[in-house]
Design an enzyme around this catalytic site. Structure first.
Site, PDB file in Angstrom:
ATOM      1  N   THR A   6      12.984 -40.307 -26.795  1.00  0.00           N
ATOM      2  CA  THR A   6      12.425 -39.272 -27.662  1.00  0.00           C
ATOM      3  C   THR A   6      12.564 -37.872 -27.069  1.00  0.00           C
ATOM      4  O   THR A   6      12.699 -36.907 -27.814  1.00  0.00           O
ATOM      5  CB  THR A   6      10.953 -39.552 -27.994  1.00  0.00           C
ATOM      6  OG1 THR A   6      10.194 -39.646 -26.789  1.00  0.00           O
ATOM      7  CG2 THR A   6      10.819 -40.833 -28.797  1.00  0.00           C
ATOM      8  N   CYS A   7      12.570 -37.764 -25.751  1.00  0.00           N
ATOM      9  CA  CYS A   7      12.707 -36.437 -25.139  1.00  0.00           C
ATOM     10  C   CYS A   7      14.086 -35.845 -25.381  1.00  0.00           C
ATOM     11  O   CYS A   7      14.278 -34.635 -25.253  1.00  0.00           O
ATOM     12  CB  CYS A   7      12.406 -36.505 -23.645  1.00  0.00           C
ATOM     13  SG  CYS A   7      13.494 -37.609 -22.740  1.00  0.00           S
TER      14      CYS A   7
END
Length: 148
Positions: A115-116
Site C-alpha cells: 500500500t505504501c
C-alpha cells in the site's frame, strides 16, 4: 488529540488548515467521494514485472473491476492503496502511481499489495474467473501484504 494536532501542524501550517471546512479537509486528505472512474484508473496505471496494458491478465483485471459493484471496486482500491476513495483530482495525481506488478505464479497464490507504493501484486492467472475469485477472496479477507 493534542499530540496529533501538534504533529499535523508540523507538516501543514495551521493557517492552511483553517482555510478548509471539515468536509473540504476530508476531501483533500481522504480523496473524492465520487464513484471510481475505471477509465481514469486504467489510464494512469503503470505496469511492471512483465505486465503491460495488452497483457491478458491485465485485460482481465480491468474487466473484473468493471463487473464489480461500487463496494468491491472501492475495496480493491483500498486493498492496494489503503484508501477506498479515488484521488480528489483523479488518478493522474496519485503518488506514487498505481502499479500492477506480475507476481510469482505459485499454485493458488492470492493477489497481494504494498500500500505504501500503491502496488497490486497480481499473479498470472489462467482465466478471468480465477482472477475474480482470488481477488475477491483477497479483498474480502481484508489483508494485503500479510497474504504473501
Amino acid at each position: 488529540c493534542d499530540a496529533f494536532l501538534r504533529g499535523f501542524e508540523s507538516v501543514v501550517p495551521r493557517s492552511w488548515i483553517t482555510m478548509f471546512s471539515p468536509a473540504e479537509l476530508q476531501l483533500v486528505l481522504g480523496g473524492s467521494d465520487a464513484p471510481l472512474n475505471i477509465d481514469d484508473w486504467k489510464a494512469h496505471t503503470v505496469y511492471s514485472g512483465g505486465y503491460h496494458p495488452e497483457h491478458p491478465v491485465v485485460q482481465w483485471l480491468w474487466q473484473v473491476l468493471e463487473e464489480f459493484d461500487a463496494l468491491k471496486r472501492a475495496a480493491t482500491l483500498k486493498f492496494a492503496t489503503s484508501c477506498s476513495r479515488p484521488p480528489l483530482m483523479g488518478f493522474r495525481w496519485l503518488q506514487p502511481s498505481f502499479c500492477v506488478h506480475k507476481a510469482t505464479d505459485e499454485e493458488g497464490r492470492l493477489p497481494t499489495s504494498a500500500t505504501c507504493m500503491n502496488l497490486l501484486k497480481l499473479p498470472p492467472y489462467d482465466s478471468p474467473t480465477a482472477l475474480r475469485e482470488r481477488l475477491t477472496y483477497a479483498i474480502e479477507a481484508g489483508c494485503g501484504f500479510e497474504l504473501s
